[in-house]
Design a protein around this motif. Structure first.
Motif, PDB file in Angstrom:
ATOM      1  N   ARG B 903     -28.663  15.833 -18.808  1.00 59.89           N
ATOM      2  CA  ARG B 903     -27.815  14.903 -19.541  1.00 59.89           C
ATOM      3  C   ARG B 903     -28.644  14.178 -20.582  1.00 59.89           C
ATOM      4  NH1 ARG B 903     -26.600   9.282 -18.316  1.00 59.89           N
ATOM      5  NH2 ARG B 903     -24.663   8.658 -19.307  1.00 59.89           N
ATOM      6  N   TYR B 923     -33.387   9.888 -25.236  1.00 59.71           N
ATOM      7  CA  TYR B 923     -33.833   9.980 -23.865  1.00 59.71           C
ATOM      8  C   TYR B 923     -33.124  11.162 -23.248  1.00 59.71           C
ATOM      9  CZ  TYR B 923     -35.634   5.476 -24.996  1.00 59.71           C
ATOM     10  OH  TYR B 923     -36.332   4.472 -25.599  1.00 59.71           O
ATOM     11  N   GLU B 925     -32.347  13.091 -19.595  1.00 61.63           N
ATOM     12  CA  GLU B 925     -32.431  13.098 -18.142  1.00 61.63           C
ATOM     13  C   GLU B 925     -32.665  14.521 -17.688  1.00 61.63           C
ATOM     14  OE1 GLU B 925     -29.085  11.242 -16.308  1.00 61.63           O
ATOM     15  OE2 GLU B 925     -28.913   9.837 -17.955  1.00 61.63           O
ATOM     16  N   VAL B1078     -35.725   3.128 -17.477  1.00 63.95           N
ATOM     17  CA  VAL B1078     -35.479   4.194 -16.517  1.00 63.95           C
ATOM     18  C   VAL B1078     -34.517   3.706 -15.444  1.00 63.95           C
ATOM     19  CG1 VAL B1078     -36.506   5.616 -14.728  1.00 63.95           C
ATOM     20  CG2 VAL B1078     -37.675   5.350 -16.904  1.00 63.95           C
ATOM     21  N   LYS B1082     -30.944   5.206 -14.958  1.00 66.40           N
ATOM     22  CA  LYS B1082     -30.762   5.851 -13.663  1.00 66.40           C
ATOM     23  C   LYS B1082     -29.522   5.302 -12.969  1.00 66.40           C
ATOM     24  CE  LYS B1082     -33.179   7.024  -9.462  1.00 66.40           C
ATOM     25  NZ  LYS B1082     -34.431   7.630  -9.080  1.00 66.40           N
ATOM     26  N   SER B1085     -26.507   6.777 -14.653  1.00 60.69           N
ATOM     27  CA  SER B1085     -26.379   8.224 -14.787  1.00 60.69           C
ATOM     28  C   SER B1085     -25.729   8.844 -13.560  1.00 60.69           C
ATOM     29  CB  SER B1085     -27.757   8.848 -14.980  1.00 60.69           C
ATOM     30  OG  SER B1085     -27.699  10.230 -14.745  1.00 60.69           O
ATOM     31  N   TYR B1087     -26.422  11.562 -12.468  1.00 63.72           N
ATOM     32  CA  TYR B1087     -27.448  12.331 -11.774  1.00 63.72           C
ATOM     33  C   TYR B1087     -28.538  11.432 -11.193  1.00 63.72           C
ATOM     34  CZ  TYR B1087     -25.319  16.043 -14.527  1.00 63.72           C
ATOM     35  OH  TYR B1087     -24.431  16.905 -15.088  1.00 63.72           O
ATOM     36  N   GLY B1088     -28.402  10.155 -11.475  1.00 62.85           N
ATOM     37  CA  GLY B1088     -29.476   9.234 -11.128  1.00 62.85           C
ATOM     38  C   GLY B1088     -29.841   9.207  -9.660  1.00 62.85           C
ATOM     39  N   TRP B1093     -34.630  13.436 -10.112  1.00 60.05           N
ATOM     40  CA  TRP B1093     -34.198  12.949 -11.423  1.00 60.05           C
ATOM     41  C   TRP B1093     -35.368  12.337 -12.162  1.00 60.05           C
ATOM     42  CZ3 TRP B1093     -34.062   8.257 -13.942  1.00 60.05           C
ATOM     43  CH2 TRP B1093     -33.196   8.154 -15.042  1.00 60.05           C
ATOM     44  N   GLN B1094     -35.427  12.578 -13.426  1.00 61.38           N
ATOM     45  CA  GLN B1094     -36.466  11.958 -14.250  1.00 61.38           C
ATOM     46  C   GLN B1094     -35.927  11.670 -15.636  1.00 61.38           C
ATOM     47  OE1 GLN B1094     -40.045  14.163 -14.646  1.00 61.38           O
ATOM     48  NE2 GLN B1094     -40.978  13.252 -12.851  1.00 61.38           N
ATOM     49  N   LEU B1095     -36.498  10.680 -16.203  1.00 58.62           N
ATOM     50  CA  LEU B1095     -36.123  10.360 -17.574  1.00 58.62           C
ATOM     51  C   LEU B1095     -37.286  10.714 -18.490  1.00 58.62           C
ATOM     52  CD1 LEU B1095     -33.767   9.101 -19.166  1.00 58.62           C
ATOM     53  CD2 LEU B1095     -35.084   7.010 -19.211  1.00 58.62           C
TER      54      LEU B1095
END
Lengths: 675, 1355
Positions: B903, B923, B925, B1078, B1082, B1085, B1087-1088, B1093-1095
């Motif tokens: 995303r 940014y 994700e 973040v 997060k 999101s 998906y957070g 998960w990472q940004l």
């Protein structure tokens, strides 16, 4: 003796109770190759008496059956003719049976014994047509047929034939159309319309699978497509309006001309447009109300395409459409929508459905005298209520990174020019929403007081404030506008008390207003942008203390005397506690300060100074449930409204699908061109 | 004793290898005792040979291993092979896999002859030394053996060589046909080495290799390695020359040459013999090819002109076009050979399913060769004719003393090759030849190599057979001529041993030392004109860490583009990497287009870069093995075929005509015959394994052929009838000319017949038969059909991905590959096994499209004028991109590739400050995964998470309704049986669906949740609670004063944020601490909640040339490493750059940093005050830490600024991060250029303003002194590591149009001078002091700042 079309002769045979197919095994194949004369069929049916109608039942059944069978073949011309035949049959027989029980109709049309299987195969064929690799035209015609079917009765819930549509769902096909990049824009309107209408079927009584399915639809593409269709149509309306309102500015003569013209034409056109948008608004409402994911689509930014031309087809042919269809796409008529004039320049900026809808609302809510308009405005406000209740929509609207220029249209009023800000600032959407509400509050202080709309409007404001308070969002908004508007509303209530109190519970409305103030007063620290705005709030209250005083005394009056509003009045008094505390606390201070400084009147700055200096001695009462609101619920309160709306929409749609024969011609032409 | 021992272990090893990995260790142990205890895999002290061999051999090994694993079940046991292999071969060859591997090796080897040729040439220059060298070498090697038993690997190689030589000739040594066997024998040695190496390195490495193997690495590797060795050590070649001179018999001579002067020919032969027949075949094939080649040479020269060696390399090697022709030719010869010997061929086929022809045993090969010659006199004649003609030239060119005729032939080849680098004329001629018959090129020394690398093995050795078996004297000569080429591989090794020459040795030692890393390699690659060295390095690169090599990718590719000799050397490596990694492919393609862009008119000198890029982008470099099961030697040729094939199509007409013109009809028929074999066999095999893999592996036609065939797989043998069909298919492919095809067809038929009669090993034939019917039908349909089939195959592959690139489709980044979503893949995923894509879906396309989408946004933004417009447009565009995510794409800027982008929080994206360019930061994700290209792509989760979950509740609530209706479109008929009858349509009464329920109070919970996330001041929270829970009737009172106070507190509290400014949206976004951001994203999101998960963030820049930035990044990185090595606290922050094209790319944002300009603008404080504001009072710990950071980073960047002459240092280009470091960005002006038309606005060495000094504590303060000390230390350290930094820049200067090199080489010289290499430390100190002083008092700095303020409003 007039020469009769061959097809007419065959029809006549039918209506004489004969079965021309008996001797000719290829009869049906041939029949559906002939151009259908729908008018003849319908008029013949009209002529029939109840008795003869029943006598011809078998023939109707046969025709219906054969027509639905023809849909499964592979000849497109037969399919088109079969669809037209079906349309004619459905229309004719339903017209005949107004007021009768629907089952009667089903028996006449299909026959009870075979109804289930015939309808199943019919709908399967329709689904095939909708999703399959057939010319767009045919798809469109199938949609029209479905619309004919759905709008066969005035009250959609009495249309029992729809039960078969619940059993055999066309939902998936519609979703597929909505998600399609190529046919979506062409067929989208009909698809959305059909879906909306299907959702209406007995939605308050039974579980309508379309309602359920729409509520859990999570196909982002389809949702976006849905939003796009609504957005396109709404923005078309907006454009029309803009063009209209632009005209006067060109010159004195043209202004006069257009004024005269608009008296007769433009006004007419406007109305027409608005009615056409009833269904669209309802579609938007259903999606917003039912589907949680739709909010995403609602706020999905996109760069608008010039609405007159369907989006350019992508280079790669989509799987569902044949390459040959490319030719149709451009020429395909977008039927009853009037061709919109050239788009204005501003629209190149990215926008989203919400922006469009806000603009649309600003137009629709301008005037509410007419019932249609009133209903339109009401529906707009209901949709806005739904949006304002949604967390995600709120978070998008409050996102400072997502700024839009929303052209809010203002009604010309006695004291102002009104009109539209040519180049509105780019702001978060919430500012536009609040502006819209403020505008509404200010512009409907009139004799035919739209009480209901006011309540909804305040509900929206309240919801937004609750969100801000809970999530501590501080938007840069000139709150003073809102305060002033609300105070003027109170003032209007006061001054028209005698007139209004007969029709409305103005205490309820006043309570809402006061509670908005209470939110600011008690929770201002959580969402006001800066301390000065809090001071200004006090300043406004102190400045207009007389109105609050009067409201208070008015409420007091009603509580002391026996009246139906006694409770409401009492509540209002209760809600006024803090306001009154502020007034009582500061007024003397201000006066004392004035006296001490030997001034006759104080400037705002001076009052603010007094206010700032005296906060600490003021104690406020924390009121209950200020940040609670009753969730919007369609049932039971709004049911009559929506039932009524659906009724109008159905009659509108039915009108639009009565004359399909012109389409028929086009379709046949196109088909022949293709094949 | 020793010899036997030596001898044995290798076999053991091989067998073990073939058996499987785990067993290897034991095998190794067996091997080790005699020679040496196992030791570290790479012995620094050993010669390159060992290391090279190791690498390559391991690679080979993989083949074995994989092959064996694959075939394990199906394996052809020793008995089958037994009869074929006269000897120890039995022991050795139980596994065809091993054989196959060996073969491959061989194939690689013969190119060596080229090297040897080079060697010869050089040798001729120094004839006198040769003898001594030879002696030295021998003594050397023995010494080494004795002294350094520890080095297993080296010993392995040595031993194999020596041992062989010492060993009594095995019984089989007799054959004269074995001529080329020397090579083979060497290979045995290799294989031996392989196991050892294996052992040492352990399983892990093996696996790694196995992976590599898929990419066809082995060919390349071996080949190159050997070649490099031989070439690098000219001595060795000279040695070989000597021997050839002294050669007793012609055949022996050949051997010697091949082996590079090994005296023990016989042993070699014997070795060869025991080695699988394949080996022989290979070598022989080499010779054949050469002979053919000669033939062709003529015809080729006649045919037309060719650009040159480069062209040849590129095309041939690259395998796009030229390959097929040679392939065909060779295959022709092979087929011819085989045809008579159906038995052998069948056996061979049983041997190795993939290439039956190639596999044929030595005997068979020989026989076949003979027969073939007999059968096809014309062919042999041609060869004969060809052979003599070349002779004179080489002889003349070289001063080889006593070269026989035949010897000369090889030497000529070699000379040609050798000269290829320098001698253009020779090159051209050879190149022409090569081009015509790329396959043939294998026989040729240098230039050939690359091609041979690419070529599928079978081809190579197939072709060689003919020549090898040629009975006539002339034929012999031809053979010999070939044999050198074939034998070359052996040579290098000896050379390595024998390479006593001091000059060589230091280089060698360097190369073998631990010190030798990529930075040295790149340096030598650039500086050395010696092809041997280049090749050596090219091969050595396989042994380096990929990441290490990747760092130098820009340099490598720049050299690839501009230096064709280097291109040749590194081509195999690049190909290999491209095959194995999508990421590498994409990166390479980008860099290639970025750096190739400079060359306006592509010509033969610089077109290889473009060609490689096109090759990558056309997805021609796919992993060669589709699935673990399919991994086999057989599959390899396949992979190659892929490349050759497309060409086939296009060129075959062409080819045809040539054939007809140049040759008699027979070759054509050969061609026809072999091609199908080669096509069909692998197909059959693959299909046996599993129907689908083939498709993946096999490119166009092949795949189409194979696919239809698979269904038939169950059909058991029609004998070898399939061959017919194959042939015919081939015919269809090849022949447009009806006559030709007819002729060919007849031959083919005959052949097949024979074969079928022969002792058909059922398995193979069965496999073949599967495909036959279809194939034959296809033949009938003809060429066009095949082509069409290929097309459909491709379209099918893309069918799912029709929408690729169309953002509105929602599947713009979907390649249409569904291999990873199949249940099998899911299972694999669960088991941690990698799934390999088996469809033809484009591998690179999704990623390319993703990046393209981002870049397109940048382009669109440029057209807009205001930041506001840009921002809203950006957000809208990103929302559109978002519709297509998640997808199998990754963010190239990230340091680890293994993630999927799920995303883009589009509302967070910001437009950066730039007037005409519109860089933006977004940014992204991502979800980490095990392997980006194989792991499952996460499912889409809708934006509105909270509501979404609620919808699901609805679903369960209404289960019968929602669920049932969903599943069965026709609900009612079946509804009676549905779990929730009340949901049936007619039962309106029992379940009242209350849609108002959809809007329940649940949202309050959500809000509560959201509230929990933000732990802000709790006071109002309290009030909230009190208000909501205020059912208690006693009223709560609050003071208005408190409310207002909280409000003002809240707002006047020291903010870590900048206010959002629509004119500078990035300032606020950048200022927000990364962690906060973040957390914030997060929380919102969908998906957070996922653990992986990472940004990530990235700056996308369009319209700017980032190549300089890339260069600076590399320099900074290097500097940073150097300083770290010296344990200096100097701090710099190299930020990653991805160049996607000449004018676009991506930049890794520096986190938590805002520019000095933004600081000044938003905080309106001086720098020191800002420090105090941010970090606390001057004496606080935080401040002091920040100050130290500031000083250290300042020192670092001052040095950088000075060394690189960074210009345009205004405050917008200097960042300050949240820890106090300053970071310089924007390296548009470095080295010789500066803004303002180089007028020298900024003539100070670096930007050191008084403000900076103020933060340091003022002039003379401790920190300021510390700063100067750091500067000095850093300077000294950088100087020390200068030779790692300079090449970076120097190489990029080659052929570069970068503005920073606008002054040409002088820029480099000046750069070098700035290191003050000659100065003592005291002098340096003075210099540093001077620099600081002059910077501090520089007027121009101030002027420039002022200028920037007035022109760009930068504070």
């Amino acid at each position: 003796m007039v020469l009769k079309e061959k097809v007419v002769q065959i029809y006549e045979a039918f209506f004489h109770g004969e079965d021309p197919s008996v001797s000719n095994p290829n009869f049906w194949d041939e029949l559906f190759l002939l151009k259908v004369n729908t008018q003849f069929i319908e008029s013949e049916i009209d002529k029939l008496s109840g008795e003869s109608l029943n006598n011809l039942k078998d023939n109707f059944n046969l025709l219906f059956y054969r027509a639905s069978q023809a849909l499964t073949g592979d000849n497109n011309i037969r399919k088109i003719n079969a669809l037209h035949t079906l349309c004619a049959l459905v229309r004719g027989i339903f017209r005949k049976s107004h007021g009768n029980c629907g089952f009667d109709v089903i028996n006449l049309l299909i026959g009870f014994d075979s109804a289930e299987s015939v309808m199943q195969s019919l709908i399967e064929s329709i689904n095939m047509l909708l999703t399959g690799d057939v010319p767009t035209n045919l798809k469109q015609l199938s949609l029209k047929f479905m619309l004919v079917l759905v709008t066969a009765t005035d009250n959609i819930s009495q249309n029992t034939i729809l039960e078969y549509l619940l059993i055999n769902s066309v939902f998936e096909s519609l979703v597929q159309i909505l998600g399609s990049r190529t046919i979506g824009p062409v067929l989208g309107h009909d698809a959305v319309l059909l879906l909306t209408l299907l959702v209406q079927y007995r939605k308050y009584e039974s579980a309508n699978p379309y309602v359920v399915k729409l509520s859990i639809l999570d196909d982002e593409l389809a949702l976006t497509g849905y939003a796009q269709i609504v957005s396109n149509l709404l923005s078309e309306f907006n454009r029309d309006y803009e063009n209209q309102s632009e005209e006067p500015s060109t010159g004195w003569f043209s202004a006069l001309a257009s004024m005269v013209g608009s008296m007769f034409v433009a006004e007419e056109k406007k109305m027409e447009l608005m009615r056409a948008n009833d269904s669209l608004l309802l579609a938007l409402y259903e999606a917003t109300h039912l589907n949680r994911n739709f909010i995403t689509a609602l706020t999905h930014s996109h760069t608008p395409t010039p609405a007159t031309t369907p989006p350019t087809s992508p280079a790669i042919a989509p799987s569902t459409v044949t390459p040959s269809e490319g030719s149709e796409k451009n020429s395909s008529p977008t039927q009853d929508r009037p061709a919109s004039p050239a788009p204005t320049s501003v629209t190149t900026q990215p926008t989203n459905l919400l922006v469009t809808f806000l603009q649309y609302s600003s137009i629709v809510t301008q005037e509410t005298k007419d019932l249609t308009r009133y209903n339109n405005a009401k529906l707009c406000l209901i949709i806005l209520t739904c949006i304002a209740e949604d967390q995600y929509a709120n978070s998008i609207m409050h996102d400072v990174n997502m700024t839009f220029r929303v052209m809010l249209h203002k009604m010309p009023m006695r004291h102002r020019k009104g009109r539209t800000e040519v180049n509105p600032p780019s702001r978060p959407l919430i500012c536009s929403l609040l502006d819209l509400m403020v505008e509404f509050v200010l512009s409907h202080l009139m004799k035919t007081f739209p009480m209901d709309l006011y309540v909804r409007c305040l509900g929206i404001i309240h919801r937004v404030l609750c969100y801000q308070k809970k999530l501590r969002v501080r938007i840069q908004y000139p709150w003073k506008q809102l305060w002033t508007a609300l105070i003027s509303l109170l003032k209007f209530l006061l001054s028209h008390e005698g007139h209004l109190v007969k029709k409305h519970n103005i205490f309820h409305l006043a309570s809402k207003v006061v509670n908005v103030f209470n939110l600011f007063v008690t929770y201002g620290d959580t969402f006001l942008p800066n301390p000065t705005s809090y001071d200004e709030l006090y300043y406004e209250i102190i400045r207009m203390h007389q109105i609050f005083d009067n409201i208070y005394s008015m409420a007091l009056r009603y509580t002391t005397t026996e009246s139906e509003y006694k409770d409401s009045a009492a509540k209002l008094i209760n809600h006024l506690v803090n306001i009154r505390a502020i007034i009582n606390h500061f007024s003397p201070k201000v006066e004392a300060w004035t006296a001490a400084n030997h001034l006759s009147s104080l400037t705002e700055e001076q009052v603010l100074e007094v206010v700032r200096g005296n906060y600490d001695t003021l104690t406020l009462k924390l009121q209950d449930s200020l940040d609670q609101f009753e969730r919007y619920s369609e049932k039971p309160r709004e049911t009559p409204f929506f039932t009524n709306q659906v009724r109008t929409i159905i009659s509108d749609v039915r009108k639009s699908v009565t004359n399909l024969s012109s389409h028929q011609h086009d379709a046949l032409l196109e088909l022949s061109a293709i094949s | 004793m020793a010899t036997t021992e030596l001898k044995d272990p290798p076999f053991h090893l091989t067998s073990h290898n073939s058996v499987r990995l785990p067993q290897l260790p034991s095998a190794s142990s067996a091997t080790s005792p005699p020679t040496s205890p196992p030791a570290g895999a790479h012995q620094p002290c050993n010669h390159q040979v060992s290391s090279d061999i190791q690498v390559h051999s391991t690679a080979k090994h993989h083949n074995h291993v994989t092959a064996s694993t694959e075939r394990g079940s199906r394996s052809f046991p020793a008995p089958v092979l037994g009869p074929l292999l006269p000897h120890p071969g039995k022991a050795l060859s139980p596994e065809e896999a091993a054989a196959a591997a060996d073969r491959e090796v061989n194939g690689n080897y013969y190119p060596h002859s080229a090297n040897s040729g080079v060697g010869v040439k050089q040798g001729s220059d120094l004839p006198s030394k040769d003898c001594s060298f030879a002696q030295d070498s021998s003594s050397n090697s023995s010494e080494l053996v004795l002294k350094m038993p520890g080095h297993a690997c080296r010993f392995g190689s040595d031993d194999s060589i020596n041992g062989n030589s010492l060993r009594p000739a095995p019984s089989n040594a007799d054959d004269c046909e074995v001529t080329a066997n020397g090579d083979i024998r060497y290979e045995c040695g290799d294989s031996q080495n392989v196991p050892k190496r294996y052992r040492e390195n352990g399983l892990r490495e093996i696996d790694f290799q196995a992976v590599e193997q898929q990419c066809g690495l082995p060919y390349v590797v071996t080949d190159g390695a050997l070649r490099s060795l031989s070439s690098s050590s000219s001595l060795s070649s000279s040695l070989s020359c000597q021997k050839s001179e002294s050669a007793q018999t012609g055949s022996h001579v050949t051997f010697q040459i091949g082996e590079n002067g090994l005296p023990e020919d016989k042993e070699n032969n014997s070795l060869n013999n025991h080695h699988t027949s394949s080996l022989t075949s290979i070598s022989s094939s080499a010779s054949t090819s050469s002979s053919l080649y000669l033939k062709r040479q003529r015809s080729g020269s006649a045919t037309g002109s060719f650009d040159g060696s480069l062209e040849r390399i590129v095309e041939d090697q690259v395998s796009v076009h030229p390959l097929p022709a040679p392939v065909l030719e060779r295959s022709l010869s092979c087929s011819v050979v085989e045809a008579p010997h159906s038995r052998t061929s069948t056996r061979s086929s049983s041997h190795d399913n993939s290439d039956s022809a190639s596999c044929s045993s030595v005997e068979g090969m020989i026989l076949g060769g003979l027969t073939s010659h007999h059968n096809l006199p014309s062919n042999s004649e041609v060869i004969d004719n060809a052979a003599p003609s070349p002779v004179p030239d080489p002889a003349a060119g070289e001063s080889v003393p006593a070269a026989c005729d035949w010897t000369t032939v090889p030497s000529k080849d070699s000379s040609q090759n050798a000269s290829a680098g320098s001698n253009k004329e020779n090159e051209t001629s050879s190149s022409t030849v090569d081009k015509l018959y790329p396959g043939e090129t294998a026989g040729r020394p240098k230039s050939l190599d690359p091609r041979s690398l690419c070529l599928p093995l079978p081809f190579r050795f197939l072709s060689s057979k003919t020549s090898s078996s040629s009975p006539t004297g002339k034929g012999k000569s031809v053979l010999e001529a070939k044999s050198p080429s074939g034998s070359a591989p052996g040579g290098p090794r000896h050379v390595s041993k024998a390479r006593p020459a001091p000059k060589q040795s230091w280089l060698l030692r360097l190369f073998e030392s631990k010190m030798f890393d990529m930075s040295i390699a790149i340096q030598y690659l650039y500086n050395s004109k010696e092809p041997g060295v280049q090749t050596y390095i090219g091969n050595r690169m396989f042994s380096f860490e990929e990441s290490e090599v990747d760092f130098y990718l820009p340099q490598l590719l720049n050299m690839y583009i501009h230096m064709h000799d280097v291109a040749e050397a590194i081509h195999p490596y690049l190909l290999h990497r491209c095959r194995s990694s999508v990421e590498f492919s994409v990166n390479s393609a980008w860099l290639l287009s970025a750096f190739s862009a400079d060359t306006f008119k592509p010509n033969w000198k610089n077109s290889q870069g473009i060609k490689l890029r096109d090759m990558i982008l056309n997805e021609e470099l796919r992993p060669q093995v589709s699935s673990p099961t399919a991994t086999s030697p057989g599959s390899k040729p396949f992979g190659n075929t892929q490349h050759s094939h497309p060409h086939h199509h296009k060129s075959h007409h062409h080819h045809h005509s040539r054939l007809q013109a140049g040759n008699t009809g027979s070759p054509a028929s050969f061609l026809v015959g072999t091609l199908p074999q080669y096509l069909a066999i692998p197909v059959g095999e693959a299909s046996k394994n599993s129907g689908q893999p083939i498709a993946t592996r096999v490119p166009l036609e092949v795949s189409t052929i194979s696919q239809p065939s698979t269904p038939d797989s169950s059909v058991s043998s029609l004998g070898l009838a399939n061959h017919t069909s194959h042939t015919s298919a081939a015919l269809a492919l090849l022949s447009t000319a009806p006559q030709l095809s007819e002729a060919a067809a007849s031959t083919v038929v005959k052949k097949t017949h024979q074969r079928s009669r022969s002792d058909a090993t059922a398995l193979l034939s069965k496999q073949h038969s599967e495909s036959s019917p279809v194939l034959s039908s296809m033949i009938l349909m003809g060429n066009s059909n095949v082509v069409r089939g290929a097309d459909t195959g491709r379209t099918r592959g893309q069918a799912g991905g029709t929408a690729v690139g169309d953002l509105t489709s929602g599947r713009a980044f979907d390649s249409g590959c569904c291999c990873y979503s199949k249940s099998e893949a899911v299972i694999n995923d669960l088991r941690g096994v990698e799934t390999l894509c088996q469809c033809d879906a484009p591998r690179l396309l999704p990623q390319q499209e993703f990046i393209k989408a981002l870049l397109n946004i940048g382009k669109k933004l440029q057209a807009l004028s205001t930041k506001e417009h840009r921002t809203s447009q950006l957000i809208a565009e990103l929302a559109l991109v978002n519709l297509n995510l998640p997808a199998r794409v990754w963010l190239p800027i990230s340091h680890s590739r293994n993630h999927h982008v799920v995303r883009i929080p589009h509302t967070q994206a910001v437009v950066l400050n730039s007037k005409e360019k519109a860089p933006f930061m977004l940014y992204v994700e991502v979800l980490k995964c095990d392997h980006a290209s194989t792991s499952q792509v996460p499912h889409k989760i809708l934006e509105n998470t909270l509501r979404f979950t609620r919808s699901e509740e609805d679903l369960t609530q209404l289960e019968g309704g929602g669920d049932g209706s969903n599943r069965s479109p026709s609900m009612a008929p079946s509804a009676t049986g549905s779990p929730r009858p009340e949901f049936s349509v007619y039962s309106s009464s029992c379940h009242d669906f209350d849609d108002a329920d959809c809007w329940s109070q649940e949202d309050d919970d959500i809000i509560a949740l959201a509230n929990r996330c933000r732990s802000s001041d709790t006071i109002s929270q309290m009030s909230t609670e009190s208000s909501t829970s205020a059912d208690s009737k006693d009223p709560v009172y609050i003071a208005a004063g408190d409310i207002r106070r909280r409000l003002s507190d809240n707002l006047t509290a020291p903010k870590k944020k900048f206010e959002r400014d629509p004119e500078d949206p990035s300032a606020a976004a950048l200022k927000e601490p990364w962690e906060d951001k973040v957390a914030r994203i997060k929380a919102t999101s969908p998906y957070g909640h996922l653990p992986n998960w990472q940004l990530m963030s990235v700056i996308v820049k369009v319209g700017d040339d980032l190549r300089q930035e890339l260069l600076v990044y590399q320099v900074l990185k290097r500097l940073k490493t150097s300083w770290a090595e010296e344990r200096l606290p100097l701090w710099i922050k190299p930020y990653k750059i991805v160049v996607t094209d000449r004018d676009s790319g991506m930049i890794e944002p520096v986190l938590n940093a805002v520019s000095l300009h933004q600081i000044k603008k938003h905080s309106k404080l001086s720098l020191l005050d800002y420090f105090i504001h941010e970090f606390g009072p001057v004496n606080s710990e935080e401040f002091l830490t920040a100050q130290r950071n500031f000083v250290e980073s300042c020192a670092g960047y001052c040095l950088v600024c000075y060394l690189l002459q960074l210009k345009d240092r205004h405050n917008g280009n200097i960042l300050l991060d949240s820890e106090g470091h300053i970071i310089h960005i924007d390296f548009g002006f470095i080295l010789s250029i500066s803004p303002g038309k180089n007028l020298g606005f900024e003539n100070s060495p670096f930007k050191l303003t008084h403000e900076f000094v103020e933060v340091m504590g003022g002039l003379g303060s401790d920190m300021f002194e510390y700063f100067k000390i750091l500067m000095l230390q850093g300077f000294v350290a950088s100087r020390k590591h200068m030779d790692k930094i300079l090449p970076l820049v120097e190489i990029m200067q080659t052929g570069s149009q970068l503005p920073c090199f606008s002054k040409g080489i002088s820029a480099i010289r000046a750069f070098k001078d700035r290191f003050h290499f000659g100065s003592t430390e005291e002098q340096l100190q003075l210099i540093v002091d001077g620099l600081v002083e002059s910077s501090l008092h520089s007027l121009t700095t101030k002027l420039y700042d002022g200028f920037q303020y007035f022109t760009n409003g930068i504070l």
